[in-house]
Motif scaffolding. Structure first.
Motif, PDB file in Angstrom:
ATOM      1  N   LYS A 156      35.969 121.734 -35.292  1.00  0.00           N
ATOM      2  CA  LYS A 156      36.010 122.682 -34.488  1.00  0.00           C
ATOM      3  C   LYS A 156      36.231 121.992 -33.204  1.00  0.00           C
ATOM      4  CE  LYS A 156      32.763 125.806 -36.637  1.00  0.00           C
ATOM      5  NZ  LYS A 156      31.305 126.541 -36.503  1.00  0.00           N
ATOM      6  N   SER A 157      35.909 121.044 -32.815  1.00  0.00           N
ATOM      7  CA  SER A 157      36.373 120.381 -31.388  1.00  0.00           C
ATOM      8  C   SER A 157      37.431 119.886 -31.145  1.00  0.00           C
ATOM      9  CB  SER A 157      35.271 119.019 -31.173  1.00  0.00           C
ATOM     10  OG  SER A 157      33.824 119.311 -31.142  1.00  0.00           O
ATOM     11  N   LEU A 158      38.362 119.510 -32.308  1.00  0.00           N
ATOM     12  CA  LEU A 158      39.541 118.972 -32.296  1.00  0.00           C
ATOM     13  C   LEU A 158      40.500 120.508 -32.179  1.00  0.00           C
ATOM     14  CD1 LEU A 158      39.505 116.517 -35.375  1.00  0.00           C
ATOM     15  CD2 LEU A 158      40.630 116.130 -33.058  1.00  0.00           C
ATOM     16  N   ASP A 159      40.137 121.548 -33.167  1.00  0.00           N
ATOM     17  CA  ASP A 159      40.800 122.870 -32.742  1.00  0.00           C
ATOM     18  C   ASP A 159      40.799 123.345 -31.501  1.00  0.00           C
ATOM     19  OD1 ASP A 159      41.253 122.473 -35.695  1.00  0.00           O
ATOM     20  OD2 ASP A 159      39.683 124.035 -36.129  1.00  0.00           O
ATOM     21  N   SER A 160      39.620 123.086 -30.691  1.00  0.00           N
ATOM     22  CA  SER A 160      39.531 123.724 -29.628  1.00  0.00           C
ATOM     23  C   SER A 160      40.321 123.007 -28.551  1.00  0.00           C
ATOM     24  CB  SER A 160      38.178 123.639 -28.986  1.00  0.00           C
ATOM     25  OG  SER A 160      37.269 124.548 -29.802  1.00  0.00           O
ATOM     26  N   LEU A 161      40.332 121.596 -28.677  1.00  0.00           N
ATOM     27  CA  LEU A 161      41.245 120.593 -27.783  1.00  0.00           C
ATOM     28  C   LEU A 161      42.717 121.023 -27.879  1.00  0.00           C
ATOM     29  CD1 LEU A 161      39.103 117.591 -28.234  1.00  0.00           C
ATOM     30  CD2 LEU A 161      39.192 118.939 -26.072  1.00  0.00           C
ATOM     31  N   LEU A 162      43.098 120.930 -29.244  1.00  0.00           N
ATOM     32  CA  LEU A 162      44.527 121.437 -29.490  1.00  0.00           C
ATOM     33  C   LEU A 162      44.710 122.789 -28.769  1.00  0.00           C
ATOM     34  CD1 LEU A 162      47.260 120.335 -30.915  1.00  0.00           C
ATOM     35  CD2 LEU A 162      46.291 121.802 -32.718  1.00  0.00           C
ATOM     36  N   LYS A 163      43.931 123.730 -28.958  1.00  0.00           N
ATOM     37  CA  LYS A 163      44.440 125.074 -28.331  1.00  0.00           C
ATOM     38  C   LYS A 163      44.596 125.055 -26.836  1.00  0.00           C
ATOM     39  CE  LYS A 163      42.740 130.021 -28.776  1.00  0.00           C
ATOM     40  NZ  LYS A 163      41.488 130.661 -29.332  1.00  0.00           N
ATOM     41  N   TYR A 172      45.570 114.970 -33.285  1.00  0.00           N
ATOM     42  CA  TYR A 172      44.873 115.900 -33.634  1.00  0.00           C
ATOM     43  C   TYR A 172      44.910 115.909 -35.233  1.00  0.00           C
ATOM     44  CZ  TYR A 172      43.834 120.488 -35.621  1.00  0.00           C
ATOM     45  OH  TYR A 172      43.515 121.748 -36.150  1.00  0.00           O
ATOM     46  N   GLU A 173      45.896 115.660 -35.701  1.00  0.00           N
ATOM     47  CA  GLU A 173      46.204 115.480 -37.191  1.00  0.00           C
ATOM     48  C   GLU A 173      45.580 114.212 -38.048  1.00  0.00           C
ATOM     49  OE1 GLU A 173      50.304 116.121 -38.224  1.00  0.00           O
ATOM     50  OE2 GLU A 173      50.491 118.057 -37.567  1.00  0.00           O
ATOM     51  N   LEU A 174      45.785 113.401 -37.190  1.00  0.00           N
ATOM     52  CA  LEU A 174      45.072 111.927 -37.559  1.00  0.00           C
ATOM     53  C   LEU A 174      43.611 112.021 -37.772  1.00  0.00           C
ATOM     54  CD1 LEU A 174      45.471 108.819 -38.120  1.00  0.00           C
ATOM     55  CD2 LEU A 174      44.981 108.693 -35.770  1.00  0.00           C
ATOM     56  N   HIS A 175      43.000 112.453 -36.568  1.00  0.00           N
ATOM     57  CA  HIS A 175      41.580 112.754 -36.656  1.00  0.00           C
ATOM     58  C   HIS A 175      40.964 113.635 -37.787  1.00  0.00           C
ATOM     59  CE1 HIS A 175      40.303 109.800 -33.549  1.00  0.00           C
ATOM     60  NE2 HIS A 175      41.249 110.058 -32.801  1.00  0.00           N
TER      61      HIS A 175
END
Length: 452
Positions: A156-163, A172-175
């Motif tokens: 969820k954190s990765l999704d939020s940061l990408l957004k 993002y995809e790597l993590h």
């Protein structure tokens, strides 16, 4: 340092040795490997930054690399860098903190796991280090629940940061992938849920977590028995290799990655005859001259005949010049010879190296010769470790070609290291289990034979 577009410059600032509480951890705890995009070969970086900063320059072919930095043995960090980058690793806070200084990066691109400040459940090894025991059944159930919560939170954190454009798409995809496959590796029951697409991710082969997932999947897929449940490479790699060859579920490049992993396992745990047979199979499947040459170089396949010799003890130096123990002792007749058996993977051996170097310095100008013999199976790992331990071709630094087959080794019952020997001035082995370099007794022994 000025960089160009065909290389990556790594600048490692001085570490803080006082951060370590265990000498063995400080010796082997900081391991750094990277793989290039769409590749599964790992390249080790061995910075000499205990006393001062060190710079390493590496030529790269692909546009990006994935770097794994294990620090203080249990702390693991993951990074993605681009061709042409200059990266500085700072250790002031007791862990590696990376900065890319040649280009602008988004806020969470470089140190996502550090900056996000989400506590990760202790992995099995970390739990053992902290508690001096393995988890019980209830603790394991709790761990898997906590791990799932952690994975969901990270996702969820990765999704939020990408957004909000705080992390790059590629990182993002790597993590995301690392997060997903890490949980599968920890909880083997999840491996059955892997899709066919998961087995054909050539783009993730540079990610160690993904390669480890593939190894775990092969164990489940081919019903391979393992010596340790948390290590898929404790299976019979010959059976695994043959099963993978016949399988059609993997992409071509993923299959090559798995075959390479099991060929390396055969090289390190099976006979020379097995290695030769499976290397021939590997060459017939994997048309990669660079990789095949790397295997030949690392496992001394040009010395296959010498590997099987039993009457003499054969060595090679860092320049692939071969010699024998007999010739070495004869060459130093009239001098006392102190032999230090070690290996790159041996923490006690590496921890004793500073004392060994100090002992050598104490006898500088005297008729004592120090000889270092590694029992590593991998030439490149020995070479890298030799660099870290400041052992050059001028230091009587050798790799044992025919260990453990030579009768000499069997006579010594050389099964554990470090191990130290002493030869007197007449070339006679007078101590098969000499005192350690840091002991008071070693000087008494050396002085005794010097005076004869």
């Amino acid at each position: 340092m000025k960089n160009n577009n065909n290389q990556i410059v790594f600048i490692f600032k001085k570490q803080n040795p006082e951060k370590f509480s265990d000498d063995n951890v400080s010796v082997l705890g900081s391991t750094i490997y990277y793989s290039e995009e769409n590749d599964f070969s790992s390249i080790e970086l061995s910075p000499n930054n205990k006393m001062k900063s060190d710079t390493i320059v590496k030529k790269v072919v692909s546009n990006k690399i994935c770097l794994s930095h294990t620090y203080n043995k249990t702390q693991k960090f993951l990074y993605e860098f681009q061709k042409g980058d200059t990266i500085v690793f700072d250790y002031e806070n007791g862990y590696p903190y990376a900065s890319v200084i040649n280009r602008k990066t988004l806020k969470f691109d470089t140190n996502f796991l550090n900056d996000i400040k989400i506590e990760k459940p202790l992995e099995d090894f970390q739990f053992i280090v902290k508690n001096k025991r393995i988890r019980n059944e209830n603790e394991s159930k709790t761990y898997f629940k906590d791990l799932n919560v952690y994975r969901v939170t990270i996702s969820k954190s990765l999704d939020s940061l990408l957004k909000i454009n705080q992390i790059s798409q590629s990182i993002y995809e790597l993590h995301k992938a690392s997060n997903t496959f890490f949980e599968m590796n920890a909880n083997k029951t999840l491996i059955k849920s892997a899709s066919i697409e998961d087995l054909r991710r050539d783009d993730l082969l540079y990610l160690k977590t993904y390669r480890y997932f593939l190894e775990n999947y092969a164990v489940e897929k081919f019903k391979l028995k393992t010596q340790f449940s948390n290590n898929p490479m404790t299976c019979n790699s010959k059976v695994a290799f043959d099963s993978i060859v016949k399988s059609s579920v993997f992409s071509k490049r993923v299959k090559e990655s798995l075959l390479y992993a099991h060929l390396v396992n055969i090289a390190e745990n099976n006979s020379n005859a097995d290695l030769n047979v499976y290397f021939q199979k590997f060459q017939g499947i994997v048309n990669d001259s660079v990789l095949n040459e790397k295997i030949k170089n690392n496992y001394l396949l040009d010395f296959t005949t010498l590997k099987n010799e039993v009457k003499k003890v054969y060595f090679t130096d860092l320049n692939k010049n071969k010699s024998t123990l007999e010739s070495l002792i004869l060459k130093n007749k009239g001098k006392v010879v102190f032999v230090d058996f070690w290996a790159s993977w041996c923490a006690p051996c590496r921890a004793a190296m500073p004392s060994s170097r100090k002992l050598k310095e104490n006898y500088k100008g005297k008729e004592v010769v120090f000889v270092y013999i590694s029992i590593d199976t991998d030439f490149e790992k020995w070479k890298n470790a030799s660099g870290k331990e400041k052992l050059s071709e001028n230091d009587n630094n050798f790799l044992g070609i025919n260990y453990p087959h030579a009768l000499f080794y069997k006579g010594l019952q050389l099964k554990t290291i470090p191990r130290y020997l002493i030869y007197d001035k007449n070339g006679k082995l007078v101590h098969q289990n000499a005192p350690t370099p840091e002991s008071k007794e070693i000087k008494e022994e050396l002085n005794k034979y010097l005076e004869e």
